[in-house]
Write an enzyme that holds these catalytic residues in place. Structure first.
Site, short mmCIF file in Angstrom:
data_model
loop_
_atom_site.label_atom_id
_atom_site.label_comp_id
_atom_site.label_asym_id
_atom_site.label_seq_id
_atom_site.Cartn_x
_atom_site.Cartn_y
_atom_site.Cartn_z
N LYS A 250 44.70 88.04 8.59
CA LYS A 250 45.94 88.98 8.49
C LYS A 250 46.29 90.73 8.94
O LYS A 250 47.45 91.00 8.81
CB LYS A 250 46.75 88.23 7.30
CG LYS A 250 46.80 86.51 7.55
CD LYS A 250 46.56 85.77 5.91
CE LYS A 250 47.12 84.42 6.42
NZ LYS A 250 46.87 83.85 5.30
N GLY B 139 51.10 76.84 2.74
CA GLY B 139 51.24 74.98 2.28
C GLY B 139 51.93 75.28 3.80
O GLY B 139 52.84 75.84 4.17
N GLU C 132 54.59 83.98 13.44
CA GLU C 132 55.39 84.81 13.02
C GLU C 132 54.42 83.93 11.24
O GLU C 132 54.14 84.63 9.99
CB GLU C 132 56.52 83.99 12.24
CG GLU C 132 56.94 84.73 11.02
CD GLU C 132 56.90 86.07 10.55
OE1 GLU C 132 56.47 86.77 9.78
OE2 GLU C 132 57.95 86.91 11.38
N ILE D 12 56.77 83.79 5.17
CA ILE D 12 57.80 84.94 4.99
C ILE D 12 57.75 85.85 5.69
O ILE D 12 56.39 85.59 6.74
CB ILE D 12 56.61 86.10 3.78
CG1 ILE D 12 56.34 85.10 2.93
CG2 ILE D 12 57.29 87.60 3.71
CD1 ILE D 12 55.45 86.19 1.84
N LEU E 155 50.29 71.01 19.62
CA LEU E 155 49.17 71.12 19.31
C LEU E 155 48.73 70.69 17.59
O LEU E 155 48.46 71.95 17.28
CB LEU E 155 47.94 72.09 20.19
CG LEU E 155 48.67 72.47 21.47
CD1 LEU E 155 47.43 73.00 21.96
CD2 LEU E 155 48.66 70.77 22.36
N1 LIG Z 1 47.82 74.89 6.09
C1 LIG Z 1 48.63 76.45 5.97
O1 LIG Z 1 48.82 76.86 4.78
C2 LIG Z 1 48.73 77.84 6.68
C3 LIG Z 1 47.23 77.48 8.04
N2 LIG Z 1 47.94 77.97 9.43
C4 LIG Z 1 47.23 78.30 10.34
O2 LIG Z 1 48.29 76.78 10.81
C5 LIG Z 1 46.74 76.12 11.34
C6 LIG Z 1 46.68 75.01 11.31
O3 LIG Z 1 46.38 75.03 9.94
P1 LIG Z 1 46.49 72.99 8.92
O4 LIG Z 1 47.93 72.54 9.22
O5 LIG Z 1 46.35 73.13 7.71
O6 LIG Z 1 45.30 72.65 9.15
P2 LIG Z 1 44.49 70.76 9.15
O7 LIG Z 1 43.50 71.21 9.38
O8 LIG Z 1 45.68 70.36 8.98
O9 LIG Z 1 45.40 70.80 10.87
C7 LIG Z 1 44.66 70.85 12.25
C8 LIG Z 1 44.93 69.65 12.88
O10 LIG Z 1 44.65 70.37 14.74
C9 LIG Z 1 44.31 69.16 14.63
N3 LIG Z 1 43.66 69.25 15.82
C10 LIG Z 1 41.53 69.62 15.54
N4 LIG Z 1 41.00 69.93 16.59
C11 LIG Z 1 41.64 69.46 17.35
C12 LIG Z 1 41.24 69.63 18.89
N5 LIG Z 1 40.08 70.10 19.92
N6 LIG Z 1 42.37 68.41 19.75
C13 LIG Z 1 43.31 68.39 18.99
N7 LIG Z 1 43.88 68.22 18.03
C14 LIG Z 1 42.95 69.01 17.15
C15 LIG Z 1 43.33 67.72 14.18
O11 LIG Z 1 43.50 66.77 14.38
C16 LIG Z 1 44.91 68.30 12.26
O12 LIG Z 1 45.91 67.46 13.08
C17 LIG Z 1 45.84 76.84 11.46
O13 LIG Z 1 45.32 78.15 12.28
C18 LIG Z 1 45.98 77.99 10.23
O14 LIG Z 1 44.91 78.74 10.42
C19 LIG Z 1 48.72 79.40 9.17
C20 LIG Z 1 49.30 79.85 7.74
C21 LIG Z 1 49.52 79.30 6.65
N1 LIG Z 2 44.85 79.38 4.91
C1 LIG Z 2 45.26 80.11 3.92
C2 LIG Z 2 46.94 79.80 5.07
C3 LIG Z 2 48.29 80.73 5.03
O1 LIG Z 2 47.58 80.88 6.17
C4 LIG Z 2 45.85 80.61 3.16
O2 LIG Z 2 45.79 80.79 2.02
O3 LIG Z 2 46.74 81.81 2.67
NA NA Z 3 54.85 85.16 7.93
#
Ligand SMILES: NC(=O)C1=CN([C@@H]2O[C@H](COP(=O)(O)OP(=O)(O)OC[C@H]3O[C@@H](n4cnc5c(N)ncnc54)[C@H](O)[C@@H]3O)[C@@H](O)[C@H]2O)C=CC1
Ligand SMILES: N[C@@H](CC=O)C(=O)O
Ligand code: NA
EC number: 1.1.1.3
Length: 431
Positions: free
Chosen positions: A209, A308, A133, A140, A13
């Site tokens: 976090k 990232g 995680e 990490i 998802l």
């Molecule tokens: N980007 C990062 O460095 C990190 C992100 N996270 C977490 O991971 C999750 C995703 O982050 P990203 O990939 O950066 O977000 P993003 O915004 O790049 O991707 C979100 C994805 O979810 C899809 N989406 C949104 N609403 C939807 C719905 N109702 N039904 C189906 N698909 C839907 C979008 O089309 C997109 O493909 C978040 O919870 C974020 O906090 C956690 C650690 C690091």
């Molecule tokens: N937006 C968050 C993504 C990872 O959790 C960050 O910048 O640390």
């Molecule tokens: Na982690």
């Protein structure tokens, strides 16, 4: 799990920064994973908001859909990964997956810090994994060490840089003199920031976090609303300059502590001046670092990429393998049952503080100002005057003091005619 094969069919998802990095990682590693575990991972269906968007990954016809609930309820899906973010529809989707007996892996700290207890209870009832995680400090390994290796440890404090976006912005401002807005735009471009970057820059992301860390470290439920937070949007180039001149760097820290006598837990996120010689001072760009201090183990530091797509996908994949193995054995990990934590407010915490004052150029000013500190029981460790005449500014660093006393000092200072402005107020950590 498909009855007659060793294949675990995954419903993904979200296919943004994290999901988009996860698909090629699974493809690249699937033979190795199968050789080590006997399980073949297959991304069978992927839900996104916009199917027309080119996301740089090749998917077979019919894999992509806009209907995330159809993926969750598809009988051909064994395991669900949620990397959409936000509370809804993630909460509804994860609940449905768990109730259908499908393990879930998520990176969604906002969701877990708000309604995690509800979801963990559903996972336990259903007898499946809910693993996360990736939700704390990205790539990490931190959650697993906290919940497994350090299970018996009397953890006294956890302190760290928990947000990659803000650490990236502060690094660019400190090292390159970059503008705040330019550095934020670059962090968004690199896939570090949340969809709404207010969560990053105002400290909500690090706060979520920190709440999750506190819950696991102390075995009692801490939620996002319990966390005191200040972000970095008010930090100026001048603040960074003063800190640097005095031998410090400015970092956004998450701090989790427990009062050993009462058991109450304090969780806070705020900018802090960290001495340049402290290990946290050298953590640059989107890297995160987390110090765990325990009575028996002493000090541990976990360091790596906190944000990232690829590093986060690495953490997701580790959980997916665990969940798939557990599914094949009919077992699951459990967090145990958490009572509600007693929360200690920021007023009861202690730190050193930097306070800078714009003052009028007249006799007796220093006496009045130091009197305000003394009246509130706050002792001064260092003081200096910057500039002379009408531009004079006094900079003080206190000894360790209670937040409530320091706040009372600031109020007293504001009441003094000679104090034109309290121009800077920042906690000093790690001296
Ligand atoms: N980007 C990062 O460095 C990190 C992100 N996270 C977490 O991971 C999750 C995703 O982050 P990203 O990939 O950066 O977000 P993003 O915004 O790049 O991707 C979100 C994805 O979810 C899809 N989406 C949104 N609403 C939807 C719905 N109702 N039904 C189906 N698909 C839907 C979008 O089309 C997109 O493909 C978040 O919870 C974020 O906090 C956690 C650690 C690091
Ligand atoms: N937006 C968050 C993504 C990872 O959790 C960050 O910048 O640390
Ligand atoms: Na982690």
């Amino acid at each position: 799990m498909a009855n007659d094969t060793n294949t675990v069919r995954i419903g993904l998802l979200g296919c943004g920064n994290v999901g988009g990095a996860l698909i090629p990682l699974i493809e690249q590693q699937s033979d190795v994973i199968e050789a080590r575990t006997g399980i073949r991972l297959e991304v069978t269906r992927v839900a996104v908001r916009n199917v027309a968007r080119d996301r740089g990954v090749t998917l077979a016809d019919g894999v992509l859909t806009r209907d995330a609930m159809a993926v969750v309820t598809d009988p051909d899906i064994d395991l669900v990964i949620e990397v959409i973010g936000g509370i809804e529809p993630a909460r509804e989707l994860i609940t449905a997956a768990l109730r259908a007996g499908k393990p879930v892996v998520t990176g969604n700290k906002e969701l877990l810090a708000n309604v995690g207890h509800e979801l963990f209870a559903i996972a336990d009832e259903a007898g499946v994994d809910l693993l996360f995680e990736a939700a704390v400090a990205g790539g990490i390994p931190l959650i697993r060490p906290l919940r497994e290796s350090l299970r018996g440890e009397p953890v006294t404090r956890v302190m760290g840089i928990l947000n990659g976006t803000t650490n990236f912005i502060l690094t660019k401002m400190t090292e390159e003199g970059a503008e705040y807005a330019t550095a934020l735009a670059e962090a968004q471009e690199l896939g570090y920031a949340e969809r709404d970057p207010t969560a990053d820059v105002e400290g909500y992301d690090a706060g979520a976090k920190a709440a999750i860390i506190a819950s696991i470290a102390y075995g009692s439920r801490v939620v996002a609303g319990d966390v005191y937070h200040e972000g970095i949007s008010a930090i100026t180039a001048a603040d960074i300059g003063v800190a640097s001149r005095l031998g410090y760097v400015v970092k956004l820290l998450g701090i989790v502590e427990q009062d050993p006598e009462t058991g109450a837990v304090a969780v806070r996120v705020h900018p802090a001046m960290v001495p340049k010689h402290h290990p946290l001072a050298s953590v640059r760009e989107s890297f995160n670092a987390v110090f765990v201090e325990g009575d028996a183990v002493g000090q541990l530091m976990f360091y790596g990429r906190g944000a990232g797509g690829a590093p986060t996908a690495s953490a997701v994949l580790g959980d997916v393998i665990d969940a798939a193995v557990n599914l094949s054995k009919g077992t699951h990990a459990t967090l145990g049952s958490f009572g509600r934590a007693t929360i200690m407010g920021i007023d009861e915490t202690s730190a050193e503080y930097l306070i800078s004052l714009d003052v009028s150029d007249e006799p007796g000013v220093l006496h009045a100002v130091t009197g305000a500190f003394a009246d509130n029981g706050v002792s001064i460790r260092a003081a200096e005057q910057e500039g002379i005449g009408p531009d004079a500014r006094l900079v003080f660093i206190t000894h360790t003091a209670r937040e409530a006393d320091v706040q009372a000092t600031v109020r007293s200072l504001r009441d003094l005619d000679a104090v034109l402005k309290v121009g800077g107020f920042i906690r000093v950590i790690g001296s």
